[in-house]
Enzyme design. Sequence first.
Site, PDB file in Angstrom:
ATOM      1  N   LYS A  60       7.562  -8.224   9.811  1.00 28.10           N
ATOM      2  CA  LYS A  60       6.637  -9.371   9.191  1.00 28.10           C
ATOM      3  C   LYS A  60       7.302  -9.584   7.599  1.00 28.10           C
ATOM      4  O   LYS A  60       7.583 -10.663   6.982  1.00 28.10           O
ATOM      5  CB  LYS A  60       5.305  -9.117   8.752  1.00 28.10           C
ATOM      6  CG  LYS A  60       4.453  -9.104  10.119  1.00 28.10           C
ATOM      7  CD  LYS A  60       3.119  -8.545   9.821  1.00 28.10           C
ATOM      8  CE  LYS A  60       2.148  -8.626  11.068  1.00 28.10           C
ATOM      9  NZ  LYS A  60       1.989  -9.967  11.353  1.00 28.10           N
ATOM     10  N   GLU A  78      12.636  -7.987  -3.209  1.00 30.39           N
ATOM     11  CA  GLU A  78      14.230  -7.453  -3.401  1.00 30.39           C
ATOM     12  C   GLU A  78      14.811  -6.619  -2.407  1.00 30.39           C
ATOM     13  O   GLU A  78      15.748  -6.774  -2.204  1.00 30.39           O
ATOM     14  CB  GLU A  78      14.151  -6.647  -5.024  1.00 30.39           C
ATOM     15  CG  GLU A  78      15.440  -6.197  -5.344  1.00 30.39           C
ATOM     16  CD  GLU A  78      16.449  -6.923  -6.054  1.00 30.39           C
ATOM     17  OE1 GLU A  78      17.631  -6.650  -6.099  1.00 30.39           O
ATOM     18  OE2 GLU A  78      16.039  -8.190  -6.427  1.00 30.39           O
ATOM     19  N   SER A  89       7.129  17.363   7.520  1.00 33.00           N
ATOM     20  CA  SER A  89       6.644  16.798   6.302  1.00 33.00           C
ATOM     21  C   SER A  89       4.955  16.668   6.581  1.00 33.00           C
ATOM     22  O   SER A  89       4.139  16.905   5.706  1.00 33.00           O
ATOM     23  CB  SER A  89       7.070  15.469   6.012  1.00 33.00           C
ATOM     24  OG  SER A  89       6.303  14.816   4.841  1.00 33.00           O
ATOM     25  N   ASP A 112      -0.383   8.233   5.801  1.00 34.64           N
ATOM     26  CA  ASP A 112       1.017   7.467   5.408  1.00 34.64           C
ATOM     27  C   ASP A 112       2.075   7.657   6.384  1.00 34.64           C
ATOM     28  O   ASP A 112       2.967   8.041   5.789  1.00 34.64           O
ATOM     29  CB  ASP A 112       1.237   7.889   4.067  1.00 34.64           C
ATOM     30  CG  ASP A 112       1.218   9.348   3.778  1.00 34.64           C
ATOM     31  OD1 ASP A 112       0.793  10.050   4.508  1.00 34.64           O
ATOM     32  OD2 ASP A 112       1.758   9.766   2.583  1.00 34.64           O
ATOM     33  N   LYS A 152      -1.230   6.310 -12.879  1.00 36.36           N
ATOM     34  CA  LYS A 152      -1.390   7.708 -12.695  1.00 36.36           C
ATOM     35  C   LYS A 152      -1.216   8.603 -14.138  1.00 36.36           C
ATOM     36  O   LYS A 152      -0.919   7.876 -15.176  1.00 36.36           O
ATOM     37  CB  LYS A 152      -0.709   8.415 -11.594  1.00 36.36           C
ATOM     38  CG  LYS A 152      -1.127   7.935 -10.223  1.00 36.36           C
ATOM     39  CD  LYS A 152      -0.296   8.954  -9.306  1.00 36.36           C
ATOM     40  CE  LYS A 152      -0.910   8.590  -7.904  1.00 36.36           C
ATOM     41  NZ  LYS A 152       0.078   9.223  -6.903  1.00 36.36           N
ATOM     42  N   GLU A 153      -1.858   9.502 -14.269  1.00 41.86           N
ATOM     43  CA  GLU A 153      -1.723  10.520 -15.618  1.00 41.86           C
ATOM     44  C   GLU A 153      -0.378  10.348 -16.052  1.00 41.86           C
ATOM     45  O   GLU A 153      -0.017  10.410 -17.253  1.00 41.86           O
ATOM     46  CB  GLU A 153      -2.480  11.757 -15.394  1.00 41.86           C
ATOM     47  CG  GLU A 153      -2.331  12.657 -16.669  1.00 41.86           C
ATOM     48  CD  GLU A 153      -3.213  11.803 -17.915  1.00 41.86           C
ATOM     49  OE1 GLU A 153      -2.724  12.344 -18.914  1.00 41.86           O
ATOM     50  OE2 GLU A 153      -4.300  11.000 -17.519  1.00 41.86           O
ATOM     51  N   GLU A 179       0.992   2.648   5.382  1.00 42.45           N
ATOM     52  CA  GLU A 179       0.865   2.715   4.070  1.00 42.45           C
ATOM     53  C   GLU A 179       2.018   1.797   3.529  1.00 42.45           C
ATOM     54  O   GLU A 179       3.092   1.823   3.955  1.00 42.45           O
ATOM     55  CB  GLU A 179       1.054   4.031   3.515  1.00 42.45           C
ATOM     56  CG  GLU A 179       0.885   3.735   1.947  1.00 42.45           C
ATOM     57  CD  GLU A 179       1.448   5.274   1.179  1.00 42.45           C
ATOM     58  OE1 GLU A 179       0.661   5.677   0.452  1.00 42.45           O
ATOM     59  OE2 GLU A 179       2.434   5.689   1.375  1.00 42.45           O
ATOM     60  N   ALA A 191      10.071   5.745 -11.042  1.00 43.65           N
ATOM     61  CA  ALA A 191       9.467   6.532  -9.807  1.00 43.65           C
ATOM     62  C   ALA A 191      10.528   7.247  -9.218  1.00 43.65           C
ATOM     63  O   ALA A 191      10.342   8.495  -8.853  1.00 43.65           O
ATOM     64  CB  ALA A 191       8.725   5.806  -8.943  1.00 43.65           C
ATOM     65  N   HIS A 195      10.985  11.447  -9.379  1.00 44.81           N
ATOM     66  CA  HIS A 195      11.003  12.374  -8.212  1.00 44.81           C
ATOM     67  C   HIS A 195      12.410  13.031  -8.216  1.00 44.81           C
ATOM     68  O   HIS A 195      12.063  14.311  -7.782  1.00 44.81           O
ATOM     69  CB  HIS A 195      11.224  11.273  -6.956  1.00 44.81           C
ATOM     70  CG  HIS A 195      11.192  12.019  -5.590  1.00 44.81           C
ATOM     71  ND1 HIS A 195      10.109  12.673  -5.034  1.00 44.81           N
ATOM     72  CD2 HIS A 195      12.119  12.383  -5.025  1.00 44.81           C
ATOM     73  CE1 HIS A 195      10.140  13.181  -3.896  1.00 44.81           C
ATOM     74  NE2 HIS A 195      11.740  12.983  -3.721  1.00 44.81           N
TER      75      HIS A 195
END
Length: 238
Positions: A60, A78, A89, A112, A152-153, A179, A191, A195
Amino acid sequence: MKVKNTVDVTVRKEVSETTYTEVARDDRLLPQIYDYLDTEKQFSRALFFYEAGLQQIMAKLEILNREFQYGNDRNPIESVKGRVKSEQSIVEKMKKKGLPMTISAMMSNIYDIAGVRVICPFISDVYQVARMLLSQKDISLVTMKDYIKQPKENGYRSLHLIVLVDVFFSEQMQKIPVEIQLRSIAMNCWASTEHQLRYKKDHVLTDDMQKELKRCAELMAEADQIMQELATDLLKED
């Protein structure tokens, strides 16, 4: 540093109050399998359903991407990446949640397993792509977490959707959970870098380091907002 929010865009689709655990009782969803995770054949069969859902969402997004390439002045997409979690995991996440090591527990509690990340040039593009996906009749929204409006904090920003997508198999249709994370380029830059720093196993981030990371997130958010305002002004001129 407080960043003003001048982008007033919303995902125009009602969010279901039903949790995925409740939705999973619907017999149109993934078949409930009660074998243990070490049953390789059953585990592989379960992952096949998630792979099918992932392929459906990726297709999609590819259609939307191609449509914008050929028919519009600019593309709100993008890049797109998708993945299905590895067995290791999944098991680690189930242990962290204190879940029994059964496939039925996996399907009812881990949302997820199939995941897609969509990177967009501007903040408004994030919501535009989300709206386009959620307007499709074979996609239903289960939950939405807007970490752009409410970061988020640690400063993390992104729009997270859990959706159910209809997938047609040889004998039946099933709704597969996927997800979808949508971010601007600036959000993804922070991010991805955060990480890499956080997951260096031989280093521990001090409180001061975490404060600096959050300050970087706020600087990136400020730049993101400025770029959005420039884009909005340019679009007004067209």
